[in-house]
Design a protein around this motif. Structure first.
Motif, PDB file in Angstrom:
ATOM      1  N   TRP A   1       0.824  -1.219   0.000  1.00  7.80           N
ATOM      2  CA  TRP A   1       0.000   0.000   0.000  1.00  7.80           C
ATOM      3  C   TRP A   1       0.853   1.262   0.000  1.00  7.80           C
ATOM      4  O   TRP A   1       0.458   2.287  -0.558  1.00  7.80           O
ATOM      5  N   GLY A   2       1.997   1.232   0.654  1.00  6.30           N
ATOM      6  CA  GLY A   2       2.852   2.418   0.676  1.00  6.30           C
ATOM      7  C   GLY A   2       2.359   3.478   1.635  1.00  6.30           C
ATOM      8  O   GLY A   2       1.599   3.214   2.569  1.00  6.30           O
ATOM      9  N   TRP A   3       2.773   4.736   1.384  1.00 11.76           N
ATOM     10  CA  TRP A   3       2.502   5.838   2.307  1.00 11.76           C
ATOM     11  C   TRP A   3       1.034   6.215   2.361  1.00 11.76           C
ATOM     12  O   TRP A   3       0.554   6.737   3.362  1.00 11.76           O
ATOM     13  N   PHE A   4       0.303   6.016   1.266  1.00 12.21           N
ATOM     14  CA  PHE A   4      -1.068   6.504   1.196  1.00 12.21           C
ATOM     15  C   PHE A   4      -2.091   5.427   1.552  1.00 12.21           C
ATOM     16  O   PHE A   4      -3.240   5.508   1.131  1.00 12.21           O
ATOM     17  N   GLY A   5      -1.662   4.429   2.312  1.00 14.40           N
ATOM     18  CA  GLY A   5      -2.572   3.359   2.687  1.00 14.40           C
ATOM     19  C   GLY A   5      -3.813   3.852   3.412  1.00 14.40           C
ATOM     20  O   GLY A   5      -4.899   3.298   3.246  1.00 14.40           O
ATOM     21  N   LEU A   6      -3.667   4.903   4.215  1.00 12.37           N
ATOM     22  CA  LEU A   6      -4.809   5.437   4.952  1.00 12.37           C
ATOM     23  C   LEU A   6      -5.869   5.998   4.013  1.00 12.37           C
ATOM     24  O   LEU A   6      -7.045   6.057   4.365  1.00 12.37           O
TER      25      LEU A   6
ATOM     26  N   LEU B   1      -5.999   6.391  -5.897  1.00 15.33           N
ATOM     27  CA  LEU B   1      -6.824   5.635  -6.842  1.00 15.33           C
ATOM     28  C   LEU B   1      -5.946   4.855  -7.811  1.00 15.33           C
ATOM     29  O   LEU B   1      -6.234   3.702  -8.142  1.00 15.33           O
ATOM     30  N   TYR B   2      -4.857   5.486  -8.262  1.00 16.98           N
ATOM     31  CA  TYR B   2      -3.912   4.782  -9.139  1.00 16.98           C
ATOM     32  C   TYR B   2      -3.385   3.519  -8.461  1.00 16.98           C
ATOM     33  O   TYR B   2      -3.333   2.441  -9.064  1.00 16.98           O
ATOM     34  N   LYS B   3      -3.001   3.638  -7.197  1.00 15.49           N
ATOM     35  CA  LYS B   3      -2.480   2.477  -6.471  1.00 15.49           C
ATOM     36  C   LYS B   3      -3.550   1.402  -6.301  1.00 15.49           C
ATOM     37  O   LYS B   3      -3.266   0.199  -6.406  1.00 15.49           O
ATOM     38  N   VAL B   4      -4.785   1.822  -6.031  1.00 11.59           N
ATOM     39  CA  VAL B   4      -5.870   0.854  -5.884  1.00 11.59           C
ATOM     40  C   VAL B   4      -6.065   0.085  -7.185  1.00 11.59           C
ATOM     41  O   VAL B   4      -6.197  -1.148  -7.192  1.00 11.59           O
ATOM     42  N   LEU B   5      -6.077   0.798  -8.310  1.00 11.31           N
ATOM     43  CA  LEU B   5      -6.251   0.144  -9.601  1.00 11.31           C
ATOM     44  C   LEU B   5      -5.065  -0.751  -9.947  1.00 11.31           C
ATOM     45  O   LEU B   5      -5.218  -1.799 -10.572  1.00 11.31           O
ATOM     46  N   LEU B   6      -3.866  -0.318  -9.540  1.00  9.13           N
ATOM     47  CA  LEU B   6      -2.660  -1.063  -9.866  1.00  9.13           C
ATOM     48  C   LEU B   6      -2.500  -2.302  -8.993  1.00  9.13           C
ATOM     49  O   LEU B   6      -2.157  -3.386  -9.479  1.00  9.13           O
ATOM     50  N   LEU B   7      -2.763  -2.166  -7.683  1.00  8.49           N
ATOM     51  CA  LEU B   7      -2.395  -3.192  -6.720  1.00  8.49           C
ATOM     52  C   LEU B   7      -3.441  -4.277  -6.535  1.00  8.49           C
ATOM     53  O   LEU B   7      -3.105  -5.448  -6.376  1.00  8.49           O
ATOM     54  N   THR B   8      -4.696  -3.895  -6.504  1.00  9.85           N
ATOM     55  CA  THR B   8      -5.722  -4.822  -6.020  1.00  9.85           C
ATOM     56  C   THR B   8      -6.209  -5.733  -7.133  1.00  9.85           C
ATOM     57  O   THR B   8      -6.587  -5.280  -8.215  1.00  9.85           O
ATOM     58  N   ILE B   9      -6.233  -7.015  -6.831  1.00  9.33           N
ATOM     59  CA  ILE B   9      -6.656  -8.001  -7.819  1.00  9.33           C
ATOM     60  C   ILE B   9      -8.138  -7.862  -8.134  1.00  9.33           C
ATOM     61  O   ILE B   9      -8.612  -8.307  -9.187  1.00  9.33           O
ATOM     62  N   GLU B  10      -8.882  -7.229  -7.236  1.00  5.58           N
ATOM     63  CA  GLU B  10     -10.302  -7.037  -7.475  1.00  5.58           C
ATOM     64  C   GLU B  10     -10.565  -6.202  -8.725  1.00  5.58           C
ATOM     65  O   GLU B  10     -11.655  -6.267  -9.315  1.00  5.58           O
ATOM     66  N   MET B  11      -9.581  -5.364  -9.140  1.00  2.70           N
ATOM     67  CA  MET B  11      -9.731  -4.553 -10.342  1.00  2.70           C
ATOM     68  C   MET B  11      -9.204  -5.275 -11.591  1.00  2.70           C
ATOM     69  O   MET B  11      -9.446  -4.822 -12.707  1.00  2.70           O
ATOM     70  N   ARG B  12      -8.471  -6.369 -11.391  1.00  3.23           N
ATOM     71  CA  ARG B  12      -7.853  -7.069 -12.529  1.00  3.23           C
ATOM     72  C   ARG B  12      -8.913  -7.630 -13.468  1.00  3.23           C
ATOM     73  O   ARG B  12      -9.863  -8.282 -13.049  1.00  3.23           O
ATOM     74  N   HIS B  13      -8.747  -7.364 -14.756  1.00  2.00           N
ATOM     75  CA  HIS B  13      -9.610  -7.873 -15.815  1.00  2.00           C
ATOM     76  C   HIS B  13     -11.071  -7.447 -15.652  1.00  2.00           C
ATOM     77  O   HIS B  13     -11.970  -8.143 -16.128  1.00  2.00           O
ATOM     78  N   GLN B  14     -11.311  -6.317 -14.976  1.00  2.00           N
ATOM     79  CA  GLN B  14     -12.679  -5.827 -14.832  1.00  2.00           C
ATOM     80  C   GLN B  14     -13.042  -4.993 -16.061  1.00  2.00           C
ATOM     81  O   GLN B  14     -12.373  -4.015 -16.382  1.00  2.00           O
ATOM     82  N   PRO B  15     -14.122  -5.348 -16.772  1.00  2.00           N
ATOM     83  CA  PRO B  15     -14.506  -4.603 -17.968  1.00  2.00           C
ATOM     84  C   PRO B  15     -15.332  -3.365 -17.617  1.00  2.00           C
ATOM     85  O   PRO B  15     -15.863  -3.231 -16.517  1.00  2.00           O
ATOM     86  N   PHE B  16     -15.427  -2.466 -18.586  1.00  2.05           N
ATOM     87  CA  PHE B  16     -16.297  -1.290 -18.447  1.00  2.05           C
ATOM     88  C   PHE B  16     -17.375  -1.340 -19.522  1.00  2.05           C
ATOM     89  O   PHE B  16     -18.523  -1.675 -19.263  1.00  2.05           O
ATOM     90  N   ALA B  17     -17.009  -1.008 -20.759  1.00  6.41           N
ATOM     91  CA  ALA B  17     -17.968  -1.021 -21.865  1.00  6.41           C
ATOM     92  C   ALA B  17     -17.181  -1.088 -23.168  1.00  6.41           C
ATOM     93  O   ALA B  17     -16.008  -0.729 -23.239  1.00  6.41           O
ATOM     94  N   LEU B  18     -17.861  -1.582 -24.213  1.00  7.79           N
ATOM     95  CA  LEU B  18     -17.293  -1.639 -25.558  1.00  7.79           C
ATOM     96  C   LEU B  18     -15.952  -2.374 -25.539  1.00  7.79           C
ATOM     97  O   LEU B  18     -15.885  -3.517 -25.136  1.00  7.79           O
ATOM     98  N   TRP B  19     -14.873  -1.684 -25.977  1.00  8.12           N
ATOM     99  CA  TRP B  19     -13.572  -2.348 -26.089  1.00  8.12           C
ATOM    100  C   TRP B  19     -12.780  -2.356 -24.778  1.00  8.12           C
ATOM    101  O   TRP B  19     -11.734  -2.982 -24.692  1.00  8.12           O
ATOM    102  N   ILE B  20     -13.277  -1.662 -23.749  1.00  4.91           N
ATOM    103  CA  ILE B  20     -12.560  -1.596 -22.466  1.00  4.91           C
ATOM    104  C   ILE B  20     -12.868  -2.867 -21.675  1.00  4.91           C
ATOM    105  O   ILE B  20     -13.911  -2.979 -21.031  1.00  4.91           O
ATOM    106  N   ARG B  21     -11.943  -3.823 -21.727  1.00  5.98           N
ATOM    107  CA  ARG B  21     -12.155  -5.107 -21.068  1.00  5.98           C
ATOM    108  C   ARG B  21     -11.321  -5.256 -19.807  1.00  5.98           C
ATOM    109  O   ARG B  21     -11.418  -6.263 -19.114  1.00  5.98           O
TER     110      ARG B  21
END
Length: 574
Positions: A337-342, A443-463
């Protein structure tokens, strides 16, 4: 005019350097993960040997490499079958050396095979855990011992006990249990049925035949790690190759952290142990622990030592739950998590709640942005009020500057006095931006680190919201078969980011200074290039934030019309 041209030329040079150097900087700070083909593995190497003079258990080193299926068929096995894990335990040496994670595919393709975590020694990319005993006056089972199993399948409801007898008169048992997730419980027992006392020490090791294919980076650790005396130690591969890292601790654990996966040996948190990480220049590695003091076992007595082994995905709630349930020291720090874990953890949990509410992570990020901007709106309102007051006192400031143009110190004193009298804070406009920086990074760290965001699609070509936009324009969205260089790999989403930033700045009051106008005109398109390598989810956050800012600006301008009035240029001195 010449001075303006000089300033603009300097800005253009700096902008050019930033534009072309940015891919190098982002590759260093935030390198992209390598795409792994469905069956691809890097050539394996021999398992780790101990550094000369280093105490502790070691794994064997197979002399030849063979196909994994061939290796798996060579020895008797106990199957592992849980809702999240499939694989087997090797009865030769009592090894966990065959494990796949059934809930996670290697790619976003629907037919992608599951992620393989563990592989047997003698096969490519060997990666396994082993539990056993060392001692004096006792012939303990080793990597060649064939254990007898009480069952054929290890499941959450059917534990399995492995048994081996030694020639020196001891009976060794390893009771294995597994929960419905990724935690194994190991109970190692030795009964001394011989005629003399023996000294024994339980141990556990994880052997890794090569480095992770994931990239170790500044924002997310990949590699060896250990927790000792309540502190997480993030170690580099090269660091343990040159000198073994050894720690004495009561409570803690040791293992290997991939970007999304973890293996962790968790000794009894109440008993002192010696843990270590070591490697070789051939890039083979071993993490292990053993008791700080050997156990003396009299004839007719037995002793049991309990530990745990985690092998699975670094799911945030699961790690937090294990840390609380079993009292595992700093187990949540398996995620860097680093410095911004809180800030990061609340964002993660709130984003997860929004996802469960709407069922789409892209929509959840949009709702998160609306929430954050709503919380920051009072500050934005104060910012506009301050800007309006600054606009009103501009004539007075010009007069003071002209009156004290030959006395800069007096000029600054008078301007500060004016700010105080008019209740104006010239730095108020910077506060919303300063508050956004840690939020954006979190938010960048959350998207980068957490597996819960891995391979999560949004819409159209964003998979995959955790990856950059794959629809790059320069190669016609992939129809032209070439990969554009990093600084030209601009997708549709980064373009939308640049457009939204352009309109946001266009709605701002036009600055008087020509250089500032030129900077603001170029900045949206520079940001478009700079943000292209980042996760689409982060870009989606920024686009939504820009759109909300435009709406807020329109409302606030209606409350402070003075801000829409163009500032008059100061008359030139004759």
């Amino acid at each position: 005019m010449k001075e303006d041209q000089k300033n603009f030329l300097l800005f253009a040079v700096i902008a050019g350097v930033l534009l072309f150097a940015w891919p190098v900087v982002t590759n260093w700070l935030f390198p992209q993960q390598k795409q792994i083909a469905s069956t691809q593995m890097v050539n394996g190497k021999q398992v780790a040997k101990p550094t000369p003079g280093t105490a502790g258990p070691t794994a064997d080193s197979p002399s030849t490499m063979r196909d994994r299926d061939v290796v798996l068929a060579e020895t008797p096995r106990v199957a592992i079958d849980t809702p999240l894990l499939k694989g087997s335990i090797n009865l030769k040496g009592a090894r966990f050396d065959d494990l796949v994670l059934v809930d996670y595919g290697q790619t976003v393709a629907k037919n992608s095979p599951p992620v393989r975590l563990l592989s047997p020694g003698g096969a490519k990319a060997s990666y396994f855990a082993q539990f056993g005993w060392q001692g004096a006056g006792v012939q303990a089972p080793d990597q060649n011992t064939i254990w007898q199993a009480s069952g054929t399948k290890l499941t959450p409801t059917t534990p399995v006990t492995l048994t081996a007898k030694s020639a020196t008169g001891q009976i060794f048992r390893i009771e294995l249990a597994v929960d419905e997730n990724y935690m194994f419980t190991i109970r190692q027992t030795v009964a001394n049925v011989g005629q003399a006392p023996v000294s024994v020490t339980p141990y556990a090791l994880v052997s890794r035949g090569e480095r992770s294919t994931d990239v170790d980076q500044w924002a997310a650790h990949v590699g060896p790690m250990a927790v000792s005396q309540g502190a997480a130690k993030y170690l580099k591969w090269s660091e343990v190759e040159s000198t073994p890292s050894q720690f004495s601790t009561t409570g803690g654990w040791v293992g290997y952290s991939d970007h999304y996966w973890l293996t962790a040996l968790v000794p009894d948190q109440r008993v002192p142990v010696s843990i270590q990480q070591r490697g070789t220049t051939a890039q083979t590695y071993q993490a292990d622990y053993q008791l700080a003091q050997a156990l003396t076992l009299e004839p007719g007595k037995k002793v049991t030592y309990s530990s745990r082994f985690f092998a699975g995905a670094k799911e945030v709630k699961l790690l937090d739950g294990y840390q609380e349930k079993f009292g595992i020291s700093q187990f949540d720090r398996a995620i860097d998590w680093g410095w911004f874990g809180l800030i990061e953890k609340p964002i993660f949990y709130y984003l997860g709640w929004l996802f469960r509410l709407v069922g789409n992570f892209g929509v959840a990020i949009i709702l998160l942005t609306i929430t954050i901007r709503g919380l920051l709106f009072p500050i934005a309102h104060k910012q506009f009020e301050s800007m309006a007051r600054m606009r009103v006192i501009q004539p007075k400031m010009k007069a003071l500057q002209e009156r004290h143009k030959d006395d800069k110190q007096r000029q600054q004193q008078e301007i500060m006095k004016l700010y105080k009298e008019e209740k104006v804070n010239p730095l108020a406009g910077c506060l919303p931006i300063l508050l956004q920086i840690p939020i954006m990074f979190a938010l960048y760290k959350v998207l980068l680190l957490t597996i819960e965001m891995r391979h999560q699609p949004f819409a159209l070509w964003i998979r995959d919201l955790s990856a950059p936009d794959p629809a790059t324009i320069i190669n016609l969205f992939g129809y032209l078969h070439f990969t554009p260089p990093g600084f030209l790999a601009i997708g549709v989403v980064p373009v939308l980011l640049g457009v939204s930033m352009y309109f946001q700045m266009k709605f701002n009051p036009a600055p008087m200074d020509e250089i500032q106008k030129q900077v603001f005109a170029i900045m949206p398109w520079m940001l478009m290039f700079m943000m292209a390598p980042f996760a689409v989810g982060l870009q989606l956050y920024w686009i939504t934030s820009n759109c909300i800012t435009i709406l807020q600006q329109q409302w606030l301008y209606s409350r402070h019309p003075v801000l829409k009035q163009p500032m008059k240029k100061e008359a030139k001195a004759k």
